[in-house]
Design a protein around this motif. Structure first.
Motif, mmCIF file in Angstrom:
data_model
loop_
_atom_site.group_PDB
_atom_site.id
_atom_site.type_symbol
_atom_site.label_atom_id
_atom_site.label_comp_id
_atom_site.label_asym_id
_atom_site.label_seq_id
_atom_site.Cartn_x
_atom_site.Cartn_y
_atom_site.Cartn_z
ATOM 1 N N VAL A 162 0.865 -1.187 0.000
ATOM 2 C CA VAL A 162 0.000 0.000 0.000
ATOM 3 C C VAL A 162 0.895 1.228 0.000
ATOM 4 C CG1 VAL A 162 -1.750 1.276 1.268
ATOM 5 C CG2 VAL A 162 -1.757 -1.224 1.315
ATOM 6 N N LEU A 163 0.675 2.124 -0.950
ATOM 7 C CA LEU A 163 1.411 3.391 -0.964
ATOM 8 C C LEU A 163 0.445 4.478 -0.510
ATOM 9 C CD1 LEU A 163 3.417 3.166 -4.290
ATOM 10 C CD2 LEU A 163 4.127 2.567 -2.006
ATOM 11 N N SER A 164 0.812 5.215 0.495
ATOM 12 C CA SER A 164 -0.161 6.140 1.072
ATOM 13 C C SER A 164 -0.151 7.485 0.366
ATOM 14 C CB SER A 164 0.115 6.340 2.565
ATOM 15 O OG SER A 164 1.436 6.780 2.717
ATOM 16 N N GLU A 165 -1.337 8.071 0.323
ATOM 17 C CA GLU A 165 -1.562 9.435 -0.156
ATOM 18 C C GLU A 165 -0.955 9.722 -1.526
ATOM 19 O OE1 GLU A 165 -0.635 12.366 2.761
ATOM 20 O OE2 GLU A 165 -2.524 11.980 3.758
ATOM 21 N N THR A 166 -1.444 9.043 -2.503
ATOM 22 C CA THR A 166 -1.002 9.331 -3.871
ATOM 23 C C THR A 166 -2.062 8.860 -4.857
ATOM 24 O OG1 THR A 166 0.664 8.909 -5.550
ATOM 25 C CG2 THR A 166 0.257 7.137 -4.000
ATOM 26 N N LEU A 167 -2.119 9.540 -5.989
ATOM 27 C CA LEU A 167 -2.989 9.076 -7.078
ATOM 28 C C LEU A 167 -2.147 8.459 -8.185
ATOM 29 C CD1 LEU A 167 -5.513 12.047 -7.357
ATOM 30 C CD2 LEU A 167 -5.763 9.896 -6.117
ATOM 31 N N CYS A 168 -0.822 8.533 -8.009
ATOM 32 C CA CYS A 168 0.073 8.006 -9.037
ATOM 33 C C CYS A 168 1.123 7.127 -8.359
ATOM 34 C CB CYS A 168 0.754 9.143 -9.785
ATOM 35 S SG CYS A 168 -0.408 10.359 -10.395
ATOM 36 N N PRO A 169 0.716 5.972 -7.853
ATOM 37 C CA PRO A 169 1.668 5.146 -7.079
ATOM 38 C C PRO A 169 2.709 4.492 -7.997
ATOM 39 C CG PRO A 169 -0.386 3.980 -7.390
ATOM 40 C CD PRO A 169 -0.599 5.338 -7.958
ATOM 41 N N THR A 170 3.966 4.482 -7.574
ATOM 42 C CA THR A 170 4.988 3.690 -8.267
ATOM 43 C C THR A 170 5.323 2.532 -7.330
ATOM 44 O OG1 THR A 170 5.822 5.643 -9.386
ATOM 45 C CG2 THR A 170 7.294 3.743 -9.295
ATOM 46 N N TRP A 171 4.691 1.379 -7.579
ATOM 47 C CA TRP A 171 4.915 0.231 -6.692
ATOM 48 C C TRP A 171 6.291 -0.392 -6.958
ATOM 49 C CZ3 TRP A 171 -0.235 0.019 -9.034
ATOM 50 C CH2 TRP A 171 -1.259 0.364 -8.129
ATOM 51 N N ASP A 172 6.664 -0.445 -8.255
ATOM 52 C CA ASP A 172 7.932 -1.074 -8.636
ATOM 53 C C ASP A 172 8.081 -2.410 -7.906
ATOM 54 O OD1 ASP A 172 10.338 -1.597 -9.684
ATOM 55 O OD2 ASP A 172 11.456 -0.089 -8.560
ATOM 56 N N GLN A 173 7.122 -3.285 -8.132
ATOM 57 C CA GLN A 173 7.078 -4.523 -7.350
ATOM 58 C C GLN A 173 6.823 -5.709 -8.270
ATOM 59 O OE1 GLN A 173 4.452 -4.211 -4.050
ATOM 60 N NE2 GLN A 173 4.675 -6.325 -3.405
ATOM 61 N N LEU A 174 7.557 -6.779 -8.008
ATOM 62 C CA LEU A 174 7.348 -8.014 -8.761
ATOM 63 C C LEU A 174 6.575 -8.986 -7.879
ATOM 64 C CD1 LEU A 174 7.878 -10.247 -10.843
ATOM 65 C CD2 LEU A 174 10.153 -10.528 -9.892
ATOM 66 N N LEU A 175 5.414 -9.411 -8.373
ATOM 67 C CA LEU A 175 4.629 -10.419 -7.646
ATOM 68 C C LEU A 175 4.849 -11.763 -8.335
ATOM 69 C CD1 LEU A 175 1.247 -8.498 -7.244
ATOM 70 C CD2 LEU A 175 3.109 -8.641 -5.600
ATOM 71 N N VAL A 176 5.236 -12.756 -7.561
ATOM 72 C CA VAL A 176 5.508 -14.070 -8.142
ATOM 73 C C VAL A 176 4.442 -15.052 -7.659
ATOM 74 C CG1 VAL A 176 7.179 -15.938 -8.352
ATOM 75 C CG2 VAL A 176 7.968 -13.575 -8.162
ATOM 76 N N PHE A 177 3.724 -15.646 -8.611
ATOM 77 C CA PHE A 177 2.716 -16.668 -8.286
ATOM 78 C C PHE A 177 3.372 -18.032 -8.551
ATOM 79 C CE2 PHE A 177 0.424 -12.886 -9.180
ATOM 80 C CZ PHE A 177 -0.800 -12.958 -8.550
ATOM 81 N N GLU A 178 3.611 -18.776 -7.510
ATOM 82 C CA GLU A 178 4.264 -20.084 -7.678
ATOM 83 C C GLU A 178 3.231 -21.164 -7.985
ATOM 84 O OE1 GLU A 178 7.294 -20.317 -7.904
ATOM 85 O OE2 GLU A 178 8.285 -18.797 -6.691
ATOM 86 N N ASP A 179 3.661 -22.166 -8.700
ATOM 87 C CA ASP A 179 2.882 -23.390 -8.928
ATOM 88 C C ASP A 179 1.434 -23.113 -9.338
ATOM 89 O OD1 ASP A 179 5.126 -24.774 -8.207
ATOM 90 O OD2 ASP A 179 4.586 -24.785 -6.080
ATOM 91 N N VAL A 180 1.295 -22.345 -10.396
ATOM 92 C CA VAL A 180 -0.048 -22.117 -10.938
ATOM 93 C C VAL A 180 -0.373 -23.304 -11.853
ATOM 94 C CG1 VAL A 180 -1.488 -20.619 -12.332
ATOM 95 C CG2 VAL A 180 0.277 -19.631 -10.881
ATOM 96 N N GLU A 181 -1.434 -24.012 -11.528
ATOM 97 C CA GLU A 181 -1.788 -25.183 -12.327
ATOM 98 C C GLU A 181 -2.834 -24.790 -13.370
ATOM 99 O OE1 GLU A 181 -3.128 -28.218 -9.701
ATOM 100 O OE2 GLU A 181 -1.137 -28.678 -8.937
ATOM 101 N N LEU A 182 -2.525 -25.066 -14.631
ATOM 102 C CA LEU A 182 -3.475 -24.810 -15.710
ATOM 103 C C LEU A 182 -3.698 -26.116 -16.445
ATOM 104 C CD1 LEU A 182 -2.138 -21.414 -17.107
ATOM 105 C CD2 LEU A 182 -3.992 -21.768 -15.509
ATOM 106 N N PHE A 183 -4.952 -26.346 -16.836
ATOM 107 C CA PHE A 183 -5.295 -27.620 -17.460
ATOM 108 C C PHE A 183 -5.424 -27.448 -18.962
ATOM 109 C CE2 PHE A 183 -6.596 -27.684 -13.107
ATOM 110 C CZ PHE A 183 -6.129 -28.913 -12.672
ATOM 111 N N GLY A 184 -4.860 -28.368 -19.715
ATOM 112 C CA GLY A 184 -4.958 -28.315 -21.173
ATOM 113 C C GLY A 184 -3.602 -28.560 -21.803
ATOM 114 N N GLU A 185 -3.579 -28.531 -23.120
ATOM 115 C CA GLU A 185 -2.346 -28.772 -23.862
ATOM 116 C C GLU A 185 -1.375 -27.619 -23.688
ATOM 117 O OE1 GLU A 185 -2.945 -29.328 -27.981
ATOM 118 O OE2 GLU A 185 -3.359 -31.460 -27.827
ATOM 119 N N ALA A 186 -0.107 -27.947 -23.608
ATOM 120 C CA ALA A 186 0.906 -26.912 -23.404
ATOM 121 C C ALA A 186 0.904 -25.904 -24.549
ATOM 122 C CB ALA A 186 2.276 -27.567 -23.274
#
Length: 2036
Positions: free
Chosen positions: A1012-1036
């Motif tokens: 959370v970046l406080s008091e701004t309408l133009c936040p620069t998060w500069d953040q990498l979110l990593v989702f591990e082990d996402v399972e998707l079904f179907g052909e590669a």
């Protein structure tokens, strides 16, 4: 059927190079991939496939071209191979090797080898290989009839070389064409779907690698035919992004049902030609239920009202536009009686709103009698009608000098294209029957009845109500029937074409208490008719229409009842109704016709079942692949999903009648009424097994308990097992309608995507927008041609209605012409015409969307409901056409057989506002709808890798049962990396005006949040979110091309309560499979902007990138490494990696701090010591502290700077934040307000171009148009009204001479000048100045007597100048319109000519006849005008010139870019942004303004700039700006007039006065209020002293004076004087057109032109001014010429340089470097706004402001602009004689015709002062002698040509009201009666300004003088002063024809009041100056005086012959009598005398 071409090799090529080939068949081309560095052989080895709808003809040709590929230039053709397909059509397969031919048809050495294969469905030609069919589940015998040509159904045996790993789908190589519609790697790898690859109007897919490697070089997509490459668009998901996935809809909230503010303003000007004698007319204005009346005008059938009415509404748009606006004229209405209706005119509000500017201005409404349609026209009302929604800006033409537009026929109140002569017509709406009605009653009573009586009743009593044009008709009520049959028709009689667009058809339930709507359907007449030359009358059906509304479950109070009324999107199927519409034009001359317009209801015969089409069995299949983002409120109970189509599948409240359905199926589709109608009611979830072993429908998924995803959302654990539903239903087979719609929709979607690209390219200033537009047009013309070939099928299908046939014809015509026009426009697209052509192409898009909307329904829409606890919670509605299957790919719905992300929402009003923005659930759903017999392919679009799980069946024979669930045994594991860089322009969710934003990213069943970046309408998060082990079904491979979408939601964190939703966006990740290399060009991904939506409005942008990386056998170790957290303060937060974050450069941002203004209190405390903090990308600077805001709100230090690292790419620049804080005691800071500068581009400094010769404007004359082009870097809005254009020519010295004396040798036609793109005014200029002067005089009609208007200079005043200027303004606008019309017409002709290959000259204008007529008319008018003008220039050569000023019809700020040439104003915001985008304006959040500017530039800066003379390093780039110390200024405000004020009193008027506020001083002009006036003329000047900057905001308000209570604000306008004062445009005092030292045009500025020029030259460091001999002046390198003499008050001439200086000032924008347009003497028109009605104008005010610094010489007194006092005149009218007056009475004794004549007269508006002559009794010949004088004193305004009358409106009025009325004299002739009312015989109305000259004798006087008035010579009494002659009296006969009823000899004598006083006269024949008595013949003597004589004369007249005969007989008898009497004596005398 398909044609397959396998291109193998091309041999014997010359040289070495890149090669590409193109194969074309039936107009559709495919491209191969590019083979690089080929030598003599190119091995393409690619397969192309054309699915075809019709057989290959033996004469058809296949064309193959081979090119040398170039990245920069166009590809060069090596050779072409063409082959006639005769042999292929016969044998089915052919391999050919043949040589190519060049452009000259000569064979060359190069040869091509190609294999062609042609297969038909019936197997007659060619052989299908097994792999070309999909295995039909459980269909080993092939029991299904093979009806498909699905493009996904081929494992073709072509080789896939050149296809990257995992890219080929079903073994079909991805065919390459020139990348049309492909979003490059710049955009989320949006590749087109495999289905789309083969679409005949869509391009094939390009490999990402291929595109990146070859196309992204050279920025302009050099080689791959750049026309067609789709570039990045702002919104990530704008296109059909994938093979098996549809585009999700980002806009969540339904907008249609929400109420909006509307204001309808109507001015009733006058009425003419009202049918009736001596009427007292009143006009009634009625909108819906609201009525308002004008005042009554006595004894006239051409009353003048000029009354203004305003109606305010707050309703949804649909309701508003359906309201009927009715104008009626009523005769002699008063308190006691309602009066008799003369005629009415009606139209719907939507028709007005769809006009240009949403208004009709000065148009004549034609009245007709609704009770007698045979009567014809009943008169005309002239009116203005405007409909204003919030934010609409209506440009009203200037009101000051309206000339009476007498051409009624040419100005009728009709939309363009509607013929002038409208006819009466009957509209027949036939209602046959309905089906599927819901329960509309509780079942308790029904159960009681059933128990006692055994009667089972349907719980609804339906009837149908039809509403059209304000009238309503009802069918009979069918008691207790779910399937009512009416067979009735409702007949409306209405003018045709009607001015009402929609017919409303509503099924209602009859109830004792109140009837309620069951469902509503609107029939749009525009969609069921065509008004073209080959058009057709409205027709429809018989067809079923589906009605949608609230859920079918009956409750006593239905919360969604509005939906049943047709407001908002229906959430459930309600019923369907079989109706038809027909129109019959009436022949009103026929005798049998019913003349009333009453609605009639009649019975009609039943129609056969087959009339609506053959009933077919349809199959709907759906699979739920994912259900996530389920709202936590409903997450605690098990959830299931129900899918319904019509009533099929509806388990809870569908009406169940399964028996009929079974019977139906047994009989093999028999078509009895009863069965078919009951079919609809079948509850398809009943588990009955049918006799033929057919399947049972499964319409809902099994209930399942949700699992928690995060704090807000749940998801259903549909992992490998995906539940399915399938429903069978029966509907009439009208698929063709939907197919045609789908084809057009797809063309339109593709076009829309292309246009978005073009706009994006223009917006981001990328190269070659014209190429992309050409590509769009090429695709459009191909698509149109494709439609024409496809749509022509199935001509004889059952149930085709007349509308189907006609629509098909008109659609084909439209599409064909659109295709041709697209081709033509494509050839005209150049870089400089892109914007214009883009507008034209957008019109095509509207036309396409309009055509695609099918008015006749067939299959109802599909609803997906989420059920929790057996209650319906949220829904999604999916149009059935979108999921409808066809064997031809273009006809298939866009979502059929594709996975679509669907967001469920709350129903009805619950879905408005915040509740509508939140997602109730996100579904990944697959749907397929088609005929049951085509069912074979229903699973083909699903992601591969599943096994079917079927329900256990008792019957072993059935193997074709659809699955109840799918089990995916193929699972891929991925890691998702979401690179969340920043967001900008977010929604302000906190009361501080800021937000505390964080983003939540959802992918599949996973979610994560940023910090959370406080008091701004133009936040620069500069953040990498990593989702591990996402399972998707179907052909590669499929997942690589087709990953699911990512949803990003942005929230505002609140300390208390849950986070508040800000907005949502979608994205598609770039996928890397484990066997692919992580590197360029696809990886690392680029940051992209994604548009964030909140409901339907935008709420900011997100800059992010997403990548989906497959985890292979080696686990995560194989993935690209992730750098750990780099910033210890941020903890474990990962930053965006280096390769993805943008490349930075060092910039310097200089900030000019000028001051703060209008700061509001913070927490009730005043702001005292404010400071401004500027921040950009983490760096910033603070202003100096303002020590005492009250004393001086300016900053002491003007310029500061800071350095910051910003991205190289300007589009990625972060916003700059401006925050104002108040520094309080004890080191506390309070935020006052903030502003985000989202784009810094306008502040980027670019050094001046030395090579540019810096001409600000160059003038060129060509084709009679003068174009002033604008160079230089200033924004120079030019005034359109400058006089003679300068002639510029070059001198060898480099000096430029601008000669201001017009060259007599240059004689040009009138030229239209468009001076600048920023100015929307256009000038009519004549190059010859003398002509120009003459032209401005008033136009005179033929034969008018010339007399000098205002020859005496002393007679002229400021108003003369004002009215002359307005006349010029109107002339300019007319010329502009004429030029536009001409240009448009020419363009139309060119387009049509191209299409037909004929010369434009031979061609009629394309378009409807009405259009042609009106155009011709306007053209003739223009011709006439120009002709007159030509005549007049000859005539008026001696006329004086009136100096003019400039009248802007808008604010000065709009013309001069808000005066932000160097000082910008930034609004500071605080407070939460309005939730409802419709209702809340940001104005309420403004808490102050920061004045300053910025300048940013890359470091280092070139030294040239800093080395300039006088460069002050402290000021940086802000050199030569004035100081900001306080300055005293005299402000002079001139208020001219206000127009169209909003009524403030009950009587519909207002009593306005002006209030001026500046700082703390306020001037109220309350005592001079103007009574009962909505268009007041104020004519006031107000002087105020002010100190800038403390008092710089001027507010001009108009208040309504009230006798009791406080005065009401009508409206106000605010002007920032400071920006004007400091602007380089010099807005302090406008520069007059000419310099004069005395008279009405005296120079106002205390500085003379020469002083102003010297000052400007000094400030701009310019050389000059140097005054030379011969009237020359040199400034910089420009030489100007002009006059050098001036006349003083005594007429003596003196030498002066002022004229020369003024010439330079008027052309200051031409001075290099510093030039800009200086503000001329002007009047500006500003809108008045009221805070209570935000966004809606409350009127306009005309005014201007002068400012004079107090330290300069004081200005003279303010010029007098007080309103002209009307001049007193006296009109003396002498009625000498009458002749040929109709004889009305019969003589008492003899029955002879005679009249007792007298004449009555009055001036219009002064009826109470009517005067009568004495009576000329017993005129037997119609002759009357009077010698009688009428005397009419009146007040007259010469300039406005109006009589001014002041009188009290009623006895209760407080004061007099002033009226302005045209000067018209009415004379009437009457027949006097002793005992009954006098009889009206005839009248004439003379417009005293323009009336026909009287005839010299009674014989010459004829009715033509009235009928052909426009063509006769006219005179003005104000010029002639005295006129005598004969004029006709006219009246209308019973046939409404004008007839002559008499003639009058009259003398009109006009005198001024002074003259009249000197020579007074008496009324009638009285003293002084009495008239002699008339010499009336004796016949006219009274009976009383000499009855015998009168009788004698009367008898003699009547019985002349009888009298003569009688007299003869009497004399004869007398003679005989005397003879007999005297005979005896004579005889005796004779006898006796003889005897004697």
């Amino acid at each position: 059927m398909a044609l397959l071409v396998h291109l193998k090799t091309v041999r014997d090529l010359r040289g070495k190079g890149d090669r590409i080939a193109k194969v074309t068949f039936r107009g559709l081309s495919f491209y191969t991939c590019v083979l690089e560095n080929c030598e003599d052989e190119a091995r393409f080895d690619e397969m192309f496939r054309w699915p075809i709808a019709s057989r290959v003809d033996e004469n058809e040709i296949l064309e193959l071209q081979v090119f040398n590929y170039s990245k920069i230039f166009t590809n060069r053709v090596i050779g072409t191979f063409r082959m006639v397909l005769q042999k292929v059509a016969e044998e089915g397969q052919l391999e050919v090797t043949d040589t190519l031919i060049d452009d000259n048809n000569t064979a060359i050495r190069t040869s091509v080898t190609v294999d062609i294969k042609y297969t038909t469905m019936d197997g007659t030609v060619g052989v299908w290989s097994d792999g070309e069919f999909l295995d039909v589940p459980g269909d080993p015998e092939g029991t299904f009839q093979f009806e498909t040509d699905s493009l996904l159904s081929g494992h073709s045996h072509g080789s896939g070389s050149g296809v990257s790993p995992g890219r080929s789908i079903h073994g079909i190589p991805t065919f390459r064409k020139a990348g049309k519609g492909v979003f490059s790697a710049m955009k989320l790898h949006k590749t087109k779907s495999s289905r789309d690859d083969h679409k005949k109007d869509e391009p094939a897919t390009l490999d990402m690698e291929d595109l990146d490697r070859k196309a992204l070089r050279l920025g302009g997509f050099g080689g791959l035919d750049p026309d067609c490459i789709s570039l990045a668009s702002v919104t990530a998901v704008t296109t059909n992004v994938s093979n098996k996935r549809s585009k999700p809809d980002i806009k969540m909230e339904p907008s249609s049902g929400r109420p909006v503010d509307y204001q309808i303003s109507i001015t009733v000007v006058e009425a003419r030609q009202l049918v009736g004698l001596n009427m007292d007319p009143v006009v009634c204005v009625e909108i819906g239920e609201d009525k308002k009346y004008t005042s009554m005008k006595e004894s006239t059938n051409c009353p003048y009202y000029n009354e203004y009415f305003v109606f305010d509404f707050h309703v949804p748009p649909d309701v508003m536009f359906d309201k009927i606006l009715k104008l009626s004229v009523i005769h002699s209405k008063n308190l006691l009686r309602s009066g008799t209706l003369v005629g009415t005119f009606k139209l719907d509000v939507g028709t007005v709103y769809s006009q240009p500017e949403h208004q009709f201005y000065h148009k004549w409404a034609m009245l007709s009698d609704p009770d007698d349609i045979t009567a014809g026209c009943k008169g005309y009302i002239k009116c203005d009608i405007a409909v204003v929604g919030k934010g609409d800006n209506i440009k009203t033409p200037h009101k000051a000098n309206e000339t009476d537009e007498d051409d009624i026929e040419g100005n009728l109140l009709l939309p363009e294209g509607v013929p002038l002569e409208r006819q009466w017509a009957r509209f027949y709406v036939k209602i046959y029957r309905a089906e599927g009605l819901p329960k509309m009653n509780t079942s308790i009573m029904a159960n009681v009845k059933k128990a006692f009586i055994g009667e089972n009743r349907d719980l609804v009593d339906p009837y149908v109500q039809v509403v059209f044009a304000g009238q309503r008709g009802k069918t009979s009520v069918q008691k207790s029937s779910y399937e009512p049959i009416w067979n009735e028709q409702v007949v409306f009689t209405e003018m045709f074409p009607p001015l009402c667009k929609r017919i409303k058809v509503q099924i209602r339930d009859s109830d004792k208490v109140n009837d309620v709507a069951i469902g509503t359907h609107f029939i749009d007449l525009r969609k069921i008719a065509n008004d073209g030359d080959k058009g057709f009358l409205p027709t429809m059906g018989p067809a079923w229409v589906n009605m949608y509304g609230s859920t079918r479950h009956y409750t006593l109070i239905d919360e969604h009842q509005d939906l049943n009324e047709g407001l908002g999107e229906g959430v459930s199927f309600r019923a369907r109704l079989l109706i038809s519409v027909a129109v019959e034009i009436l022949d009103t001359t026929s005798t049998e016709i019913v003349s009333s317009t009453e609605v009639q209801v009649e019975t009609v015969s039943n129609i056969s079942e087959s009339a609506t089409g053959k009933i077919e069995e349809f199959f709907l299949f759906g699979s739920f692949l994912e259900a996530t983002m389920i709202d936590r409120k409903i997450g605690d109970k098990p959830i299931s999903f129900e899918v319904t189509i019509g009533n099929y599948g509806n388990q809870i409240d569908g009406v169940s009648k399964p028996t009929a359905a079974k019977k139906k199926k047994k009989e093999g589709g028999g078509e009895s009424d009863e069965e078919e109608s009951e079919l609809i009611q079948q509850n398809s979830s009943e588990d009955e097994a049918d006799d033929d072993g057919d399947l049972v429908s499964v319409s809902s998924t099994p209930p399942m308990k949700p699992v928690i995803t995060d704090r807000n959302y749940f998801h259903l654990p549909y992992f490998e097992k995906k539940p399915c539903i399938y429903i069978k239903s029966w509907w009439q087979d009208q698929r063709r309608r939907l197919y045609n719609s789908n084809i057009m929709d797809k063309i339109a979607d593709k076009m829309e995507e292309g246009l978005n690209d073009v706009q994006e390219v223009i917006k981001t200033e990328k190269a070659y927008p014209e190429r992309r537009l050409r590509g769009v047009l090429e695709e459009l013309s191909t698509g149109c041609n494709r439609f024409v070939t496809l749509a022509n099928k199935d001509q004889n299908q059952a149930g085709r209605t007349k509308l189907d046939k006609e629509r098909l014809k008109s659609c084909m015509r439209e599409m064909e012409s659109m295709g041709q026009q697209a081709k033509l426009i494509r050839s005209q697209v150049k870089r400089n015409t892109v914007r214009d052509k883009l507008k034209m192409v957008q019109n095509f898009l509207h036309r396409l969307r309009f055509l695609a909307d099918e008015p006749q329904h067939s299959i109802p829409d599909v609803f997906v409901w989420m059920m929790s606890n057996n209650k319906r919670v949220a829904y999604a509605r999916i149009p059935s056409k979108d999921i409808l299957y066809s064997i031809v790919d273009e006809e298939t719905g866009k979502d059929c057989g594709k996975v679509k992300a669907v967001f469920l929402r709350l129903p009805g009003k619950k879905g408005f506002g915040p509740a509508g923005w939140t997602v109730q659930a996100k579904m990944e759903i697959y749907l397929w709808l088609g005929l049951n017999k085509q069912r074979k392919d229903f699973l083909s679009g699903l992601p591969n890798g599943f096994e079917e799980n079927k329900a256990p069946r008792t019957s072993p024979c059935l193997q074709s049962v659809p699955p109840v669930s799918l089990v995916y045994n193929m699972k891929q594991v991925f890691q998702l990396r979401a690179h969340m860089y920043q967001a900008r322009s977010l929604f302000a969710a906190d009361s501080s005006g800021l937000s505390d934003p964080f983003a939540r990213v959802f992918f599949s069943t996973h979610s994560q949040v940023t910090e959370v970046l406080s008091e701004t309408l133009c936040p620069t998060w500069d953040q990498l979110l990593v989702f591990e082990d996402v399972e998707l079904f179907g052909e590669a491979g499929e997942l690589r091309d087709d990953p699911p979408i990512i949803v990003v939601e942005v929230y505002d964190q609140d300390t208390v309560g849950k986070a508040e939703f800000i907005g949502r966006t979608f994205a598609k990740p770039i996928t890397k499979m484990c066997d692919e290399h992580y590197g360029p060009p696809r990886f690392p991904p680029q940051l992209e902007y994604y548009q964030i939506y909140r409901g339907n409005s935008t709420a900011g942008d997100l800059l992010a990138a997403f990548e989906l990386l497959q985890i292979g056998q080696g686990g995560r170790a194989e993935l690209p490494p992730i750098d750990g957290p780099t910033d210890s303060e941020r903890g474990p937060i990962l930053p965006v990696p280096m390769g993805i974050r943008p490349i930075l450069s060092r910039y310097r941002i200089e900030v000019l701090f000028w001051g703060l203004r209008d700061l509001r209190r913070v927490n009730l405390a005043l702001v005292d010591r404010p400071r401004v903090d500027i921040e950009c990308a983490g760096r910033g600077v603070q202003s100096a502290l303002i020590q005492n805001y009250k004393k001086n709100p300016n900053f002491s230090t003007l310029v500061k700077w800071f350095e910051v690292d910003l991205p190289e790419n300007e589009l990625l620049h972060p916003p700059l934040n401006v925050r104002v804080v108040d520094c309080r005691a004890f080191g506390r800071y309070t935020l006052v307000g903030s502003h985000a500068v989202t784009s810094l581009r306008r502040f980027i400094y670019s050094p001046p171009d030395k090579t540019h010769n810096n001409w600000a404007s160059a003038a060129r004359l060509m084709n009679g148009y003068m174009v002033l082009t604008n160079g230089g870097s200033h924004s120079r809005p030019c005034s359109p009204y400058s006089r003679t254009p300068p002639r510029t020519f070059s001198r060898p010295t480099g000096d430029v001479t601008v000669n201001m004396d017009a060259d007599p040798s240059v004689r040009k036609m009138d030229t239209v000048v468009k001076l600048d793109a920023t100015s929307d005014a256009v000038v009519k200029v004549d190059v010859n100045e003398e002509k120009e002067e003459k032209k401005k005089k008033k136009k005179k009609k033929k034969g008018e007597v010339e007399e000098d208007d205002e020859t005496d200079e002393s007679m002229l005043d400021w108003w003369s100048k004002y009215f002359a200027s307005i006349e010029t303004l109107m002339e300019i606008l007319r010329a502009h319109e004429a030029a536009l019309a001409e240009a448009e017409e020419r363009e139309d002709q060119e387009i049509a000519a191209e299409g037909a290959d004929i010369k434009p000259d031979d061609l009629p204008v394309k378009g409807s006849k009405g259009k042609e007529k009106s155009r011709d008319k306007s053209r003739n008018k223009e011709k006439k005008k120009s002709h007159h003008a030509g005549e007049e220039t000859e005539k008026h050569s001696s006329k004086p010139k009136v100096d003019e000023l400039l009248v802007y019809n808008k604010e000065l700020e709009a013309e001069y870019d808000n005066f932000e040439d160097w000082l910008h104003t930034f609004n500071l915001y605080r407070g939460k942004a309005g939730d409802d985008d419709e209702a809340a304006l940001d104005d309420d959040r403004i808490v102050g303004r920061f004045k300053g500017s910025m300048c940013m530039y890359k470091l280092p800066l070139s030294e040239e700039i800093t080395r300039e003379v006088g460069f002050d390093p402290n000021m940086g780039m802000f050199q030569s700006i004035p100081h900001n110390d306080p300055i005293n200024v005299l402000v002079r405000v001139f208020v001219v007039r206000a127009t169209d004020l909003h009524p403030a009193d009950v009587n519909g008027k207002a009593d306005p006065y002006v209030v001026i506020k500046l700082g703390k001083s306020e001037l109220k002009d309350k005592e001079n209020y103007i009574s009962k006036q909505l268009n007041p003329v104020f004519g006031k000047a107000f002087d105020m002293e002010a100190t800038f900057p403390m008092e710089s905001m001027l507010t001009v308000s108009v208040y309504d004076w009230d006798l009791v209570g406080t005065d009401d604000l009508i409206g106000e306008t605010k002007i920032d004087l400071e920006n004007r004062f400091y602007s380089k445009h010099r807005a302090t005092c406008g520069i007059a057109n000419s310099y004069s030292v005395h008279g009405y045009n005296v120079w106002r500025d205390p500085m003379k032109p020469s002083q102003i020029l010297a000052k400007l030259c000094k400030e701009g460091k310019l050389d000059g001014p140097h005054y030379g001999p011969g009237g020359r002046v040199k400034v910089a390198n420009r030489v100007f010429m002009g006059a050098t003499e001036i006349e003083d008050e005594n007429g003596l001439k003196k030498q002066t340089d002022e004229h020369l200086a003024l010439t330079v000032l008027k052309h200051w924008e031409e001075i290099p470097r510093v030039g800009c347009k200086l503000i001329p003497e002007h009047v500006e028109t500003r809108p008045l706004l009221n805070p209570d009605h935000p966004g809606i104008e409350q009127g306009r005010i005309e005014m201007w402001v002068d400012m004079f610094p107090m330290d300069m010489p004081a200005p003279g007194p303010a010029i007098d602009i007080s309103p002209r006092k009307p001049k007193n005149f006296e009109l003396r009218v002498i009625i000498w004689n009458t002749d040929d007056v109709v004889l009305e009475d019969d003589a008492f004794m003899t029955g002879e015709k005679m009249s007792d004549i007298y004449v009555r007269g009055w001036l219009k508006g002064q009826q109470e002062d009517k005067q009568d002559t004495d009576v000329h009794y017993h005129s037997l010949t119609g002759e009357g002698n009077f010698n009688w004088r009428f005397v009419y004193p009146f007040d007259y305004l010469m300039a406005e040509e109006k009589i001014v009358i002041s009188k009290k409106e009623s006895m209760f009025s407080w004061d007099e009201t002033e009226y302005k009325i045209p000067a018209r004299l009415t004379l009437q002739v009457w027949d006097a009666d002793h005992f009954s009312a006098d009889d009206f015989l005839g009248a004439i109305e003379l417009d005293l300004n323009r009336f026909p000259r009287g005839a010299k004798t009674a014989k010459q006087c004829s009715i033509n003088m009235v009928q052909n008035q426009a063509e006769l010579p006219c005179i003005s009494i104000f010029k002639q002063k005295r006129v005598k002659g004969w004029w006709p009296f006219v009246a209308r006969d019973e046939n409404d024809e004008m007839e002559l009823t008499g003639k009058v000899e009259a003398e009109l004598h006009l005198m001024s009041a002074e003259e009249a006083e000197k020579s007074p006269v008496g009324l009638g024949r009285n003293e002084p100056d009495p008239l002699e008595k008339p010499n009336r013949p004796n016949t006219s003597l009274s009976w009383m005086l000499s009855p015998v004589r009168v009788v004698c004369i009367l008898v003699w007249r009547q019985y002349k012959l009888h009298c003569a005969l009688l007299l003869g007989a009497v004399l004869g008898l007398l003679f005989l009598g005397l003879l007999f009497f005297s005979l005896p004596s004579a005889l005796s005398y004779k006898i006796f005398n003889v005897a004697g």
